[in-house]
Design a protein around this motif. Structure first.
Motif, short mmCIF file in Angstrom:
data_model
loop_
_atom_site.label_atom_id
_atom_site.label_comp_id
_atom_site.label_asym_id
_atom_site.label_seq_id
_atom_site.Cartn_x
_atom_site.Cartn_y
_atom_site.Cartn_z
N LYS A 49 0.76 -0.88 0.40
CA LYS A 49 0.26 0.08 0.01
C LYS A 49 1.05 1.04 -0.34
O LYS A 49 0.96 2.26 -0.87
CB LYS A 49 -0.90 -0.08 0.76
N ASP A 185 -1.49 12.81 0.95
CA ASP A 185 -2.97 11.53 1.22
C ASP A 185 -2.05 11.08 2.59
O ASP A 185 -1.08 10.91 2.91
CB ASP A 185 -2.73 10.76 0.07
N HIS A 186 -3.67 10.79 3.48
CA HIS A 186 -3.33 9.72 4.36
C HIS A 186 -4.29 8.28 4.15
O HIS A 186 -5.12 8.41 3.58
CB HIS A 186 -3.50 10.57 5.08
N ASP A 187 -3.95 7.34 4.73
CA ASP A 187 -4.87 5.90 4.62
C ASP A 187 -3.66 5.13 6.54
O ASP A 187 -3.38 5.59 6.57
CB ASP A 187 -4.31 5.12 3.33
N GLU A 189 -3.33 1.36 7.68
CA GLU A 189 -3.06 -0.06 7.30
C GLU A 189 -3.17 -0.79 8.60
O GLU A 189 -2.77 -0.73 9.52
CB GLU A 189 -1.68 -0.55 6.55
N GLN A 197 -0.52 4.71 9.80
CA GLN A 197 -1.03 5.91 9.54
C GLN A 197 0.09 6.01 9.06
O GLN A 197 1.28 5.70 8.53
CB GLN A 197 -0.44 6.27 10.71
#
Length: 204
Positions: A49, A185-187, A189, A197
């Motif tokens: 990712k 951008d942030h996601d 896992e 983060q």
């Protein structure tokens, strides 16, 4: 464009007392817990990712901070073009010796130094800028002033259109990144121990 299988040299297999990756990682955590950040290497899902947005076709220089035992180094080399270079920077000399011994690839170099010195390290190797920089350093536990210095130096060394890729276990890292990158951008896992983060900080 990912390199061909033949272009990626295999990890050197040497049984003459070279520690296994998990032994090196655990030892590094015990010696420098504020620099390593976790006792468990990143998961495959996190790696995939984190690296997914990278433009490999136009990536000639990839830099990694805090490579540890090479958990990210090997997947990066598998994706990189044959004429690209990966520079891994770490303050832990044990990790540097281990990486330079076990990863046998002409595109790879592990450098003993601070991420805050990234501009000099890149310039000394004949590059004007880095395309992408990756970091798993625990910004919130670094010595005072080091985190902001690393974030500022990274913003300067990345070419326009490139990005600073950061995986972290605390959302506080955004406080270090936001002053230097307008687009982040942030996601998350969740399939990682602990959940991580993920940030992609783009230099427009």
């Amino acid at each position: 464009m990912p390199s061909s299988t033949s272009a990626v040299r295999r990890v050197r297999s040497d049984k003459s007392g070279v520690p296994k990756p998990w032994q090196m990682f655990f030892s590094g955590f015990l010696k420098h817990p504020v620099m390593v950040g976790s006792v468990i290497p990143s998961s495959g899902k996190l790696i995939d990712k984190m690296l997914a947005p990278v433009d490999w076709e136009n990536c000639k220089l990839f830099v990694e901070y805090g490579p540890g035992v090479g958990t990210f180094c090997r997947p990066i080399l598998e994706r990189m073009a044959p004429d690209a270079q990966l520079i891994a920077i770490d303050t832990n000399s044990d990790f540097i010796r281990y990486l330079n011994h076990t990863i046998v690839d002409s595109r790879f170099e592990a450098v003993h130094g601070s991420a805050a010195e990234v501009e000099a390290i890149v310039a000394e190797r004949g590059h004007e800028a880095a395309d992408f920089v990756l970091s798993g350093l625990p910004f919130s536990t670094l010595p005072a002033g080091i985190g902001p210095a690393i974030a500022a130096a990274t913003q300067r060394v990345i070419r326009p259109g490139g990005a600073f890729l950061v995986y972290q276990f605390s959302p506080k890292v955004r406080d270090f990144l936001a002053p230097h990158f307008a687009r982040i951008d942030h996601d998350m896992e969740w399939w990682n121990v602990p959940p991580a983060q993920l940030y992609w900080c783009w230099k427009d």
